[in-house]
Design a protein around this motif. Sequence first.
Motif, short mmCIF file in Angstrom:
data_model
loop_
_atom_site.label_atom_id
_atom_site.label_comp_id
_atom_site.label_asym_id
_atom_site.label_seq_id
_atom_site.Cartn_x
_atom_site.Cartn_y
_atom_site.Cartn_z
N MET A 1 0.85 -1.18 0.00
CA MET A 1 0.00 0.00 0.00
C MET A 1 0.89 1.24 0.00
SD MET A 1 -2.80 -1.17 2.86
CE MET A 1 -4.04 0.04 2.35
N ASN A 2 0.63 2.17 -0.91
CA ASN A 2 1.45 3.38 -1.01
C ASN A 2 0.97 4.39 0.02
OD1 ASN A 2 2.76 5.76 -1.71
ND2 ASN A 2 2.79 5.24 -3.89
N LEU A 3 1.71 4.52 1.12
CA LEU A 3 1.32 5.41 2.21
C LEU A 3 2.09 6.73 2.18
CD1 LEU A 3 1.34 2.79 5.09
CD2 LEU A 3 -0.58 3.48 3.68
N THR A 4 3.35 6.66 1.77
CA THR A 4 4.20 7.84 1.84
C THR A 4 4.18 8.68 0.57
OG1 THR A 4 6.12 6.62 1.00
CG2 THR A 4 5.76 6.63 3.40
N GLY A 5 3.79 8.06 -0.56
CA GLY A 5 3.90 8.76 -1.83
C GLY A 5 5.28 8.63 -2.44
N ILE A 6 6.18 7.94 -1.76
CA ILE A 6 7.53 7.72 -2.28
C ILE A 6 7.59 6.30 -2.83
CG2 ILE A 6 9.98 7.65 -1.70
CD1 ILE A 6 9.32 9.51 0.67
N ASP A 7 7.78 6.17 -4.13
CA ASP A 7 7.75 4.85 -4.77
C ASP A 7 8.77 3.91 -4.13
OD1 ASP A 7 5.80 5.71 -6.46
OD2 ASP A 7 7.12 6.09 -8.17
N GLY A 8 8.30 2.74 -3.74
CA GLY A 8 9.17 1.70 -3.21
C GLY A 8 9.47 1.80 -1.73
N MET A 9 9.07 2.89 -1.07
CA MET A 9 9.41 3.08 0.34
C MET A 9 8.81 1.99 1.22
SD MET A 9 10.94 4.75 2.74
CE MET A 9 11.38 6.38 2.13
N GLU A 10 7.54 1.66 0.98
CA GLU A 10 6.86 0.67 1.82
C GLU A 10 7.50 -0.70 1.68
OE1 GLU A 10 4.60 4.18 1.52
OE2 GLU A 10 5.25 2.88 -0.12
N ALA A 11 7.80 -1.10 0.44
CA ALA A 11 8.41 -2.41 0.22
C ALA A 11 9.78 -2.49 0.90
CB ALA A 11 8.54 -2.68 -1.28
N ARG A 12 10.56 -1.41 0.79
CA ARG A 12 11.88 -1.42 1.43
C ARG A 12 11.78 -1.45 2.95
NH1 ARG A 12 12.97 2.20 -2.88
NH2 ARG A 12 12.66 4.04 -1.54
N SER A 13 10.65 -0.98 3.47
CA SER A 13 10.44 -0.99 4.92
C SER A 13 9.80 -2.27 5.42
CB SER A 13 9.56 0.21 5.33
OG SER A 13 10.15 1.42 4.93
#
Length: 391
Positions: free
Chosen positions: A131-143
């Motif tokens: 789910m895109n929460l931050t608006g930064i592509d790939g941030m959630e997956a990396r976290s």
Amino acid sequence: MTKCATAIAGLGMSPMARTDIGSTRDLAIAAAIACVEDAGVALRDLQGLLVCRSPSKPTSELPLRLRLDLGLGDLRLLGDLNMEGASSVGIIQAASLQIANGLADLVLCVFGDSPLGGATQSGSAAYNRVMNLTGIDGMEARSGLYGAAGPYALAAQRYLARYALAPDALGCYAVACRRWASLHPSAFLREPLDIEGYRQSRMIAEPFRVLDCAYPVNGAIAVLVCSAARARDLRQPPVYVHACGQGHAGLRPFAGDEPELETGARLAAESLWRQARVTSADVQMAQLYDAFSYVGLQALEDYQLCGRGEATSFVASGATSPGGTLPVATGGGHLSGFYLQGMTPVAEAVVQARGHAGERQSPRNELILVTGNGGRMDYHAAMLLSPKEAL
């Protein structure tokens, strides 16, 4: 006094199971046929078809070609709407607006999903998407934030911290839902549950235990929306649509903002009270989108059914349980009934408004709040339903 232009006149459900019982398309066809039979009309009488599906599924799972599967004639309205978990309420809103403006009548609204089967047997595996929460592509997956449980758990942690609540404070909502489910013969989880049983269930993503999470099934639900005048002549008691509202909060990732605690649902609520000329105090029952216990608690506060930070104590008091002052999720909701996204609360609201809920029927059903919720509390849609044409 407000008087309705539209009503829900038919309700149809496909078989539901945690095993493979057919494609989403197969289940949608079964629900559609059951719906028109419930209303006492024929498929050839339909003038419109609106569909929606799980956001994790491609369009091919439930395409607009469903109209050809059903053998429908010429249509004045056809569409596919996506507001994620708010879509089911959204398509009923769209149908109501078109009907009220004379563009169509007898509009079939269908939701279907078949996330379980084969190698995918668990709810976590079925909805394991980023789910895109931050608006930064790939941030959630990396976290490592895969699926919905992790992102929602972060919001729940903020809620518990903000109001100085114990980690297991969410359990009251799961227990209340199970009390209702025990009265519902079609609920999937009916075994008795108390707060100690809740505490013993396994942790999924702190503070969520497995009993805080929705119970997905394969299935489909359809409703038939038409003019209030037409509904009075059909087979079932009409369920009148008194107000519709949506609310989608803008980007607020700044210090001092609390997007987890005050969501766009407040905008939807304002629309409802204004259109129906009522207040939250007039609501007699709430069928909430509650994919997680925290989401149901947050909705109680967003729609002003209790004060900010008061939802856990309100539910723990028994107010939302059988015999309480405000019945909530009377079919067991998503936690103990079944998870077919926004159509779960819609279906229960229709059954309750008709007075057909059997042992779980609430005697106070004259104004029912129904909510939908998509993303991580990003998209909101809501309705006020009633068996009465005029409030």
